[in-house]
Each structure stands twice: as structure tokens, then as C-alpha cells.
Design a protein around this motif. Structure first.
Motif, PDB file in Angstrom:
ATOM      1  N   GLN A   1       1.987  12.874 -17.674  1.00 40.68           N
ATOM      2  CA  GLN A   1       1.691  13.985 -18.581  1.00 40.68           C
ATOM      3  C   GLN A   1       0.188  14.099 -18.826  1.00 40.68           C
ATOM      4  O   GLN A   1      -0.362  15.205 -18.821  1.00 40.68           O
ATOM      5  N   HIS A   2      -0.467  12.964 -19.032  1.00 39.42           N
ATOM      6  CA  HIS A   2      -1.912  12.951 -19.253  1.00 39.42           C
ATOM      7  C   HIS A   2      -2.641  13.542 -18.053  1.00 39.42           C
ATOM      8  O   HIS A   2      -3.520  14.399 -18.187  1.00 39.42           O
ATOM      9  N   TRP A   3      -2.275  13.104 -16.864  1.00 38.90           N
ATOM     10  CA  TRP A   3      -2.880  13.570 -15.621  1.00 38.90           C
ATOM     11  C   TRP A   3      -2.656  15.066 -15.442  1.00 38.90           C
ATOM     12  O   TRP A   3      -3.590  15.828 -15.196  1.00 38.90           O
ATOM     13  N   GLN A   4      -1.418  15.507 -15.586  1.00 39.58           N
ATOM     14  CA  GLN A   4      -1.110  16.916 -15.365  1.00 39.58           C
ATOM     15  C   GLN A   4      -1.689  17.821 -16.446  1.00 39.58           C
ATOM     16  O   GLN A   4      -2.010  18.972 -16.179  1.00 39.58           O
ATOM     17  N   ASN A   5      -1.843  17.303 -17.639  1.00 41.34           N
ATOM     18  CA  ASN A   5      -2.411  18.078 -18.744  1.00 41.34           C
ATOM     19  C   ASN A   5      -3.894  18.362 -18.531  1.00 41.34           C
ATOM     20  O   ASN A   5      -4.375  19.440 -18.879  1.00 41.34           O
ATOM     21  N   ASP A   6      -4.620  17.396 -17.964  1.00 43.75           N
ATOM     22  CA  ASP A   6      -6.078  17.487 -17.919  1.00 43.75           C
ATOM     23  C   ASP A   6      -6.673  17.816 -16.559  1.00 43.75           C
ATOM     24  O   ASP A   6      -7.804  18.279 -16.480  1.00 43.75           O
ATOM     25  N   ALA A   7      -5.949  17.567 -15.484  1.00 37.88           N
ATOM     26  CA  ALA A   7      -6.502  17.799 -14.146  1.00 37.88           C
ATOM     27  C   ALA A   7      -6.371  19.268 -13.749  1.00 37.88           C
ATOM     28  O   ALA A   7      -5.402  19.938 -14.099  1.00 37.88           O
ATOM     29  N   SER A   8      -7.353  19.734 -12.991  1.00 38.67           N
ATOM     30  CA  SER A   8      -7.305  21.109 -12.478  1.00 38.67           C
ATOM     31  C   SER A   8      -6.242  21.221 -11.382  1.00 38.67           C
ATOM     32  O   SER A   8      -5.794  20.215 -10.820  1.00 38.67           O
ATOM     33  N   LYS A   9      -5.878  22.443 -11.047  1.00 32.26           N
ATOM     34  CA  LYS A   9      -4.905  22.678  -9.986  1.00 32.26           C
ATOM     35  C   LYS A   9      -5.402  22.079  -8.665  1.00 32.26           C
ATOM     36  O   LYS A   9      -4.637  21.466  -7.930  1.00 32.26           O
ATOM     37  N   ALA A  10      -6.687  22.248  -8.375  1.00 30.72           N
ATOM     38  CA  ALA A  10      -7.250  21.713  -7.126  1.00 30.72           C
ATOM     39  C   ALA A  10      -7.158  20.190  -7.085  1.00 30.72           C
ATOM     40  O   ALA A  10      -6.800  19.608  -6.047  1.00 30.72           O
ATOM     41  N   VAL A  11      -7.468  19.545  -8.187  1.00 35.06           N
ATOM     42  CA  VAL A  11      -7.383  18.079  -8.239  1.00 35.06           C
ATOM     43  C   VAL A  11      -5.928  17.646  -8.059  1.00 35.06           C
ATOM     44  O   VAL A  11      -5.635  16.715  -7.302  1.00 35.06           O
ATOM     45  N   LEU A  12      -5.013  18.314  -8.751  1.00 30.55           N
ATOM     46  CA  LEU A  12      -3.589  17.972  -8.636  1.00 30.55           C
ATOM     47  C   LEU A  12      -3.076  18.149  -7.206  1.00 30.55           C
ATOM     48  O   LEU A  12      -2.224  17.381  -6.745  1.00 30.55           O
ATOM     49  N   GLU A  13      -3.597  19.148  -6.495  1.00 27.59           N
ATOM     50  CA  GLU A  13      -3.167  19.385  -5.114  1.00 27.59           C
ATOM     51  C   GLU A  13      -3.747  18.365  -4.138  1.00 27.59           C
ATOM     52  O   GLU A  13      -3.160  18.109  -3.091  1.00 27.59           O
ATOM     53  N   ASN A  14      -4.900  17.780  -4.487  1.00 25.73           N
ATOM     54  CA  ASN A  14      -5.589  16.877  -3.562  1.00 25.73           C
ATOM     55  C   ASN A  14      -5.353  15.395  -3.806  1.00 25.73           C
ATOM     56  O   ASN A  14      -5.656  14.581  -2.939  1.00 25.73           O
ATOM     57  N   TYR A  15      -4.834  15.035  -4.988  1.00 30.03           N
ATOM     58  CA  TYR A  15      -4.690  13.620  -5.335  1.00 30.03           C
ATOM     59  C   TYR A  15      -3.385  13.361  -6.069  1.00 30.03           C
ATOM     60  O   TYR A  15      -2.832  14.243  -6.718  1.00 30.03           O
ATOM     61  N   PHE A  16      -2.939  12.106  -5.972  1.00 26.86           N
ATOM     62  CA  PHE A  16      -1.827  11.623  -6.792  1.00 26.86           C
ATOM     63  C   PHE A  16      -2.057  10.137  -7.044  1.00 26.86           C
ATOM     64  O   PHE A  16      -2.910   9.507  -6.419  1.00 26.86           O
ATOM     65  N   TRP A  17      -1.312   9.576  -7.985  1.00 30.50           N
ATOM     66  CA  TRP A  17      -1.476   8.173  -8.378  1.00 30.50           C
ATOM     67  C   TRP A  17      -0.230   7.374  -8.002  1.00 30.50           C
ATOM     68  O   TRP A  17       0.886   7.883  -8.078  1.00 30.50           O
ATOM     69  N   VAL A  18      -0.430   6.105  -7.631  1.00 33.05           N
ATOM     70  CA  VAL A  18       0.672   5.174  -7.453  1.00 33.05           C
ATOM     71  C   VAL A  18       0.408   3.933  -8.300  1.00 33.05           C
ATOM     72  O   VAL A  18      -0.745   3.526  -8.483  1.00 33.05           O
ATOM     73  N   MET A  19       1.489   3.360  -8.816  1.00 38.25           N
ATOM     74  CA  MET A  19       1.397   2.175  -9.660  1.00 38.25           C
ATOM     75  C   MET A  19       1.295   0.945  -8.764  1.00 38.25           C
ATOM     76  O   MET A  19       2.103   0.774  -7.856  1.00 38.25           O
ATOM     77  N   LEU A  20       0.283   0.103  -9.035  1.00 37.67           N
ATOM     78  CA  LEU A  20       0.117  -1.129  -8.262  1.00 37.67           C
ATOM     79  C   LEU A  20       0.701  -2.343  -8.974  1.00 37.67           C
ATOM     80  O   LEU A  20       1.287  -3.217  -8.352  1.00 37.67           O
ATOM     81  N   ASN A  21       0.468  -2.429 -10.269  1.00 41.77           N
ATOM     82  CA  ASN A  21       1.052  -3.514 -11.054  1.00 41.77           C
ATOM     83  C   ASN A  21       1.187  -3.062 -12.491  1.00 41.77           C
ATOM     84  O   ASN A  21       0.560  -2.084 -12.916  1.00 41.77           O
ATOM     85  N   HIS A  22       2.008  -3.793 -13.204  1.00 37.30           N
ATOM     86  CA  HIS A  22       2.361  -3.347 -14.545  1.00 37.30           C
ATOM     87  C   HIS A  22       2.629  -4.570 -15.416  1.00 37.30           C
ATOM     88  O   HIS A  22       3.364  -5.474 -15.013  1.00 37.30           O
ATOM     89  N   TYR A  23       2.019  -4.590 -16.590  1.00 35.49           N
ATOM     90  CA  TYR A  23       2.256  -5.650 -17.571  1.00 35.49           C
ATOM     91  C   TYR A  23       2.603  -4.979 -18.891  1.00 35.49           C
ATOM     92  O   TYR A  23       1.912  -4.041 -19.310  1.00 35.49           O
ATOM     93  N   ILE A  24       3.680  -5.428 -19.521  1.00 40.02           N
ATOM     94  CA  ILE A  24       4.061  -4.862 -20.804  1.00 40.02           C
ATOM     95  C   ILE A  24       4.390  -5.995 -21.766  1.00 40.02           C
ATOM     96  O   ILE A  24       5.010  -6.990 -21.388  1.00 40.02           O
TER      97      ILE A  24
END
Length: 127
Positions: free
Chosen positions: A36-59
Motif C-alpha cells: 500500500q505504501h509503495w502503490q500510494n507514493d510511487a508514480s505510474k512509471a515507477v510502478l511499471e518499471n519496478y517491483f519489490w521482493v521480500m528477502l528476509n523477515h523478522y517479527i
């Protein structure tokens, strides 16, 4: 540091057999608020050119959340390194910390499906 916030209410589907929020649900919420944070703030061009993947997670679980609780999900980027960033998500109820996560995400090029260096344009989205 810019923080993005969203609110959710715990539903029966979120609960485990102890009537607390299931651990798997927290992981889903961490992923959802990051997206939601990424899609809320990134431009359409950025969203079309990049995406994120999770590498590790600690909770870390601090306090239980139960049916009907309204939870605040607050997220921000704490660090950048080349193609990765560390995203923090704090989940709270009435200012009581319920859970806190740190996740390493890797920025990927949509064209090559390979890691992409995080540009100033992207870091400025979260400043």
C-alpha cells in the motif's frame, strides 16, 4: 523519515484457536501495508518499471490482538543499501505495541526480473 499509516479491524478470520490474531496474519499485514505504501507514493512509471521482493523477515510479538481491536499499521524505511532496503512495520492498538517487524526487500527491474539499484527518485518517495 516519512511514515505511512493504515488502520485495520481484527475480524473472526484473523484469529487462531486461542482467539488471538494468527501469526500468519501478521506477516500478511506486513506485506499488505508495504505494498500500500509503495502503490500510494510511487508514480505510474515507477510502478511499471519496478517491483519489490521480500528477502528476509523478522517479527517480534509484544502483545496479543483480539477480535474487534482496531490496529494501526505504521511503516517506514530505516535503511537503504544498493538494491535493498529495510522496512519497519509497527502494529499497535491504543498506543500499545502489538508487533514490530523488520523486513529486507529487494528492488527488482520489471524488464529484467533482476535486482535494480535503488535510485534517488525512489528514496525520495519515502523521505
Amino acid at each position: 523519515m516519512y511514515a505511512f499509516e493504515n488502520f485495520i479491524t481484527v475480524t473472526p478470520e484473523d484469529l487462531d484457536e486461542l482467539n488471538h490474531v494468527n501469526n500468519v496474519r501478521y506477516v500478511q499485514w506486513v506485506q499488505d501495508v508495504a505494498k500500500q505504501h509503495w502503490q500510494n507514493d510511487a508514480s505510474k512509471a515507477v510502478l511499471e518499471n519496478y517491483f519489490w521482493v521480500m528477502l528476509n523477515h523478522y517479527i517480534e510479538y509484544k502483545n496479543p490482538a483480539v477480535l474487534g481491536d482496531t490496529l494501526k499499521l505504521k511503516t517506514y524505511i530505516s535503511d537503504y543499501k544498493a538494491a535493498t532496503c529495510t522496512r519497519v512495520v509497527e502494529i499497535s492498538h491504543n498506543d500499545l505495541l502489538v508487533a514490530k517487524s523488520q523486513t529486507t526487500w529487494c528492488l527488482m527491474s520489471a524488464q529484467t526480473k533482476r535486482p535494480a539499484r535503488i535510485t534517488k527518485e525512489i528514496t525520495d518517495l519515502f523521505a
